[in-house]
Design an enzyme around this catalytic site. Structure first.
Site, short mmCIF file in Angstrom:
data_model
loop_
_atom_site.label_atom_id
_atom_site.label_comp_id
_atom_site.label_asym_id
_atom_site.label_seq_id
_atom_site.Cartn_x
_atom_site.Cartn_y
_atom_site.Cartn_z
N ASP A 36 3.53 -21.28 -12.08
CA ASP A 36 4.04 -22.17 -13.12
C ASP A 36 5.52 -22.50 -12.92
OD1 ASP A 36 1.56 -21.80 -14.18
OD2 ASP A 36 2.25 -21.14 -16.16
N HIS B 213 5.12 -17.29 -11.00
CA HIS B 213 6.07 -18.40 -11.10
C HIS B 213 6.71 -18.64 -9.74
CE1 HIS B 213 5.47 -16.93 -15.17
NE2 HIS B 213 5.76 -18.15 -15.58
#
Ligand code: ZN
Length: 373
Positions: free
Chosen positions: A190, A331
């Site tokens: 993300d 991430h």
């Protein structure tokens, strides 16, 4: 009165080029015409079915409806007729291909017809021109029905009497790349892309793996090349909204804006629209769901990589929870995460798992872990 349509595809502009591994996300299509079962290749690229123009022409030709198909060898074109009138012409483009790799090139086709001009994005794979089924239907004025349970597309049109007439059913068979008998996981990243995304892609490329990248607006705007690399290497781009705001605090218009703006940024960089949205902070309610048309997905394994910033801890979390169908949150902003991925990917494969995109996971499993809608 049958409307006469004459369309000719006259121009092709190449603007990207990529080499895929031979096991692209290619599906088989199957259609029953009278007593004959016809198999043909198609591929599903981020939610859109692409068919070879020749296959579509052959299907129409063999159906009981009044379509016929011929080849124009001089122009290397496929001409589809309906009721003795030309309805479409499409060219097959010649490109050289390597031996072991499948070469894909995307092309923009401008199609001129009597009343309408169409601009289509197509792909050329191994000398064949693949066109989105929905585009060919638009040109030929055909309709489609999709049955998600049987994974069957029905092509139909209104005949001279105004009756709905089926042309053929096309069943989409499972993709070549996902082996349903083997366990699989989806790595998801993300908030990027960032300077560290390239290293994650390097690792995936080295081990022939794929992942899904949920991108935000600012980073997607800055890293167009990275977006193109994600798509070219068979990984998937998801939509993580434009401004990474908590969607539960926003108006309907603003929710739509946050999603649509990323759709446009990704599409203008790569030519494809994301098929799945992950709400920032995993935060959603019924109002948010009602205002997002796309599939929505969170995760079931949270590595907390953003908090620990420790490669070993991220690695341990992934490995200690490893289980078929996991959707793992990381991430791609952090170098420590890229370090972790360098160890995670080979070890996951060592343990007999496949790395798949979220679309592939959904295809293989139906509803998946962390799915919102
Ligand atoms: Zn986020």
């Amino acid at each position: 009165m049958i409307k006469k349509i004459f369309a000719v595809i006259f121009f092709c502009l190449l603007f990207t080029s990529a080499v895929w591994a031979d096991t692209v996300e290619r599906y088989q299509g199957k259609s029953q015409l009278d007593d004959n079962t016809v198999y043909f290749d198609l591929f599903n690229f981020q939610g859109t079915n692409y068919f070879s123009l020749r296959d579509i022409a052959a299907l129409l030709n063999n159906s009981e409806c009044s379509f016929s198909m011929e080849y124009d060898n001089e122009n290397n074109a496929v001409i589809i007729n309906r009721n003795e009138e030309y309805v479409s012409t499409g060219r097959e483009f010649n490109k050289s291909t390597g031996k072991k790799k499948t070469k894909r090139e995307s092309c923009i086709l401008n199609v001129k017809s009597e009343n309408t001009d169409f601009t289509l994005k197509t792909y050329n794979i191994n000398n064949r021109n693949y066109i989105a089924l929905r585009d060919i239907c638009r040109i030929l004025e055909l309709n489609t029905k999709w049955d998600a349970n049987t994974k069957t597309i029905t092509l139909w049109y209104y005949d001279d009497m105004g009756e709905e007439t089926d042309i053929c059913n096309i069943t989409v068979l499972p993709p070549v790349i996902v082996d349903k008998s083997k366990p699989m996981v989806a790595l998801t990243f993300d908030d990027g892309p960032s300077v560290n995304t390239g290293r994650i892609l390097d690792t995936l490329e080295k081990y022939n793996g794929v992942a899904t990248f949920f991108v935000t607006g600012d980073n997607a705007s800055k890293y167009g090349d990275t977006l193109r690399r994600i798509v070219d290497e068979e990984s998937q781009i998801g939509n993580h909204t434009y401004g990474h705001l908590r969607l539960t605090a926003l108006s309907a218009d603003n929710i739509k804006y946050q999603v649509n703006r990323v759709q446009e940024i990704v599409a203008s960089a790569t030519g494809v629209y994301p098929t799945v949205v992950r709400p920032p902070y995993g935060s959603y309610n019924d109002f948010v769901k009602a205002n997002i048309d796309l599939r929505m997905l969170n995760w079931n394994v949270d590595t907390l990589d953003w908090k620990t910033r420790n490669a070993q801890s991220t690695y341990d979390e992934v490995m200690n929870t490893l289980s078929d169908g996991n959707v793992i949150l990381m991430h791609d902003l952090y170098s420590e995460t890229a370090d972790a991925v360098d160890k995670i990917v080979p070890e996951i494969i060592n343990r007999g798992y496949q790395l798949v995109t979220v679309d592939q996971l959904i295809y293989a499993k139906g509803t998946i872990k962390g799915q919102i809608k």
